[in-house]
Scaffold this active site. Structure first.
Site, mmCIF file in Angstrom:
data_model
loop_
_atom_site.group_PDB
_atom_site.id
_atom_site.type_symbol
_atom_site.label_atom_id
_atom_site.label_comp_id
_atom_site.label_asym_id
_atom_site.label_seq_id
_atom_site.Cartn_x
_atom_site.Cartn_y
_atom_site.Cartn_z
ATOM 1 N N SER A 151 0.853 -1.162 -0.036
ATOM 2 C CA SER A 151 -0.083 -0.107 -0.068
ATOM 3 C C SER A 151 0.964 1.171 0.030
ATOM 4 O O SER A 151 0.177 2.314 -0.120
ATOM 5 C CB SER A 151 -0.935 -0.019 1.053
ATOM 6 O OG SER A 151 -1.936 -1.001 0.840
ATOM 7 N N LYS A 154 0.119 3.821 -2.708
ATOM 8 C CA LYS A 154 -1.121 4.658 -2.572
ATOM 9 C C LYS A 154 -0.555 6.233 -2.431
ATOM 10 O O LYS A 154 -1.264 7.243 -2.804
ATOM 11 C CB LYS A 154 -1.798 4.686 -1.566
ATOM 12 C CG LYS A 154 -2.786 3.165 -1.641
ATOM 13 C CD LYS A 154 -3.834 3.243 -0.441
ATOM 14 C CE LYS A 154 -4.752 1.874 -0.729
ATOM 15 N NZ LYS A 154 -3.946 0.633 -0.109
ATOM 16 N N SER A 214 -5.886 3.466 4.594
ATOM 17 C CA SER A 214 -5.349 2.512 3.297
ATOM 18 C C SER A 214 -6.375 1.708 2.689
ATOM 19 O O SER A 214 -6.133 0.547 2.385
ATOM 20 C CB SER A 214 -4.233 1.641 4.076
ATOM 21 O OG SER A 214 -3.282 1.202 2.989
ATOM 22 N N LYS A 253 3.151 6.711 4.809
ATOM 23 C CA LYS A 253 2.313 5.735 4.444
ATOM 24 C C LYS A 253 2.761 4.161 4.791
ATOM 25 O O LYS A 253 4.335 4.196 4.839
ATOM 26 C CB LYS A 253 1.947 5.704 2.993
ATOM 27 C CG LYS A 253 1.095 4.799 2.277
ATOM 28 C CD LYS A 253 -0.287 5.202 2.936
ATOM 29 C CE LYS A 253 -1.328 4.217 2.506
ATOM 30 N NZ LYS A 253 -1.254 3.051 3.494
#
Length: 537
Positions: free
Chosen positions: A54, A57, A114, A216
């Site tokens: 993730s 992203k 997320s 992130k």
């Protein structure tokens, strides 16, 4: 003294020109750089290809913010979710196909929670469709110099061709920080509230590490636990990247160690992130290690405790019994520069998360959605008027959304034209504006039925009636007059007095005249006092 990876490389006689450290597929990879100068403070396998999970992203957010800067989208642009977006696997917030979410709320949900479904919503809103957006991701990666990166989807769900490196993720983090400093709250929000749900940031450093700037996390079994984290202390901002940890706790503790170590020194090996070499090849899976030794599960990145977290230091440093997943470890540092607490047992820990008020988010439009640019996935369709939220302008026969809440309602329950959802939204109604009169009713009309002759502009006239209809119209009989039940007003008195003789009895006078006898003279009658009108019979 624990030796850093760079020192180990010098001992082995590796020169900087050949700094492409090879290691086992299960070995971790990490990097710490100064965000202002790009100077590398520590590195371990920084150019090794790795599955991003993730952390992908970050690129999705970068492209969305570029679209905002270019004026192609607005923060209040309402993006409808497609069936493809709604069907994405967990982690997700279960947006339904047809529901809308503003780009502002979508970015915050994606970066904090997320959410895989929201990442697809953003991709379709920015690129029109996922395939076009993925092409944009790869083009942007090439422009930024992310030589080890290739993207296959916008949310990081595992794909064998999707890969990156610690070096590339640090470059992307620097681009986000430098180009969009005003949007840093998207990756630093501790929690969001969607309806009744409070969704905490998956980054365990947020709320625990002083000066943390967010960024992130990512997890799929093939990649292990990844994190890109930024922090500021003493006027310096550092970026730490950890890829391939075996648990969420190890990921967080390792990132904190790297940041503590970076803040304790000024300068690295005399080179920058741009000069770090790429290792080449394809990313390998470490799913076996995660399952055997990390206890990881497919949804592990979805959960995080609010309390203190701790990990064994020997399980992270270069002298670990497992061969050293991460060779870079903390050197000696003073208590004033270290955030981690060290216990005699060798465990290091971070305190509990600081309490924070969740940021409210919701599905649906906002009042500003009417003037925001269109999302790319609805710009070409006739339904874009609804997706854009252009009510209150009513077009003839065009459907407009109506909600049960007023436009002045604030908070989570503002009238945003929301469709039915699982977060407390109330289904809206559909209204149709009247159209201009027509002489015939179209057979394929999708609007409400208009009855011919039922409503015509202007006043009625005999010509507007059907033939013969005028002959059948008869006036209603006028009802007989009824005696007044109330006394007449003073203005009516003169008319009543003129209609009747003022003196004598009319019946007696008429009888004397009919007999042919002249009326006898009568003495003059003394006038009486003025009679009140309401005394008349």
């Amino acid at each position: 003294m624990i030796v850093s990876r760079l020192s180990t490389a010098a001992v082995l006689g590796l020169t900087f020109a050949g700094l492409a450290w090879a290691g086992p597929a299960s070995a971790g990879t990490s990097l710490v750089v100064d965000a202002a100068s790009g100077a590398v403070l520590s590195a371990e396998n920084a150019g090794q290809p790795w599955h991003p999970a993730s952390t992908t992203k970050m690129m999705t957010a970068y492209l969305a913010l570029k679209a905002i800067r270019d004026g192609r989208l607005g923060l209040q642009t309402a993006i409808p979710a497609s069936k493809r977006a709604a069907s994405q696997p967990r982690v997700k917030v279960y947006i339904k196909a047809g529901q809308e979410v503003t780009l502002d709320n979508a970015l915050r949900i994606m970066m904090v929670k997320s959410a895989n479904d929201i990442a697809y919503v953003i991709a379709e809103g920015v690129g029109g469709d996922v395939e076009t957006f993925v092409g944009m991701m790869n083009a942007e990666a090439a422009r930024l110099g992310m030589r080890d990166s290739h993207f296959a989807n916008p949310n990081g769900w595992h794909h064998p061709d999707q890969q990156t490196s610690a070096r590339d993720l640090a470059i992307l983090a620097m681009a986000l920080m430098r180009e969009f400093p005003d949007y840093s709250d998207y990756w630093n929000t501790p929690a969001v509230q969607l309806g009744k749900q409070v969704l905490n940031n998956t980054n365990g450093l947020v709320g625990r590490y002083p000066g943390i700037g967010g960024m992130k996390t990512g997890y799929v079994c093939a990649s292990g636990f990844n994190v890109v984290a930024t922090a500021t202390r003493g006027g310096r901002t550092l970026i730490a990247v950890v890829l391939g940890a075996l648990s969420g706790t190890e990921r967080t503790i390792k990132a904190a160690q790297l940041l503590d170590d970076g803040f304790s020194k000024w300068g690295g090996g005399g080179y920058t992130i741009a000069s770090l070499p790429s290792q080449g090849g394809r990313a390998s899976s470490i799913c076996g290690d995660v399952q055997r030794r990390g206890g990881g599960v497919a949804l592990a990145d979805d959960a995080d405790s609010a309390g203190p977290i701790a990990a064994q230091a020997s399980g992270i440093g270069g002298n670990a019994d497992d061969g050293g997943r991460f060779a870079t470890a903390l050197g000696p540092s003073s208590a004033t520069t270290s955030v981690l607490s060290r216990q005699p047992s060798g465990r290091v820990s971070l305190g509990p998360r600081a309490e924070a008020t969740p940021f409210p988010v919701a599905f649906g439009r906002t009042p500003a959605s009417a003037s925001a640019p269109l999302a790319a996935n609805v710009a070409g369709g006739a339904e874009s008027r609804v997706a854009r939220g252009v009510s209150p302008m009513l077009a003839p026969s065009a459907p407009v959304a109506a909600s049960l809440f007023g436009s002045q309602t604030g908070g989570l329950f503002a009238d945003r034209g929301r469709t039915a959802s699982g977060n407390g939204a109330i289904p809206g109604a559909t209204a149709f504006a009247p159209s201009t009169p027509e002489t015939t009713q179209p057979l394929d009309s999708s609007g409400p039925l208009r009855l011919q002759g039922a409503i015509q502009p202007g006043a009625a006239a005999p010509a507007s009636l059907r033939a013969g209809a005028a002959a059948g119209i008869r006036p209603l009989p006028r009802p007989a007059a009824k005696p007044l039940l109330v006394k007449p007003s003073p203005k009516a008195a003169p008319a009543a007095a003129a209609a009747k003789p003022a003196q004598g009895k009319p019946a007696q006078a008429s009888a004397k005249i009919q007999a042919g006898k002249p009326p006898a003279a009568k003495p003059p009658v003394k006038p009486k006092a003025k009679t009140q009108p309401n005394d008349d019979a």
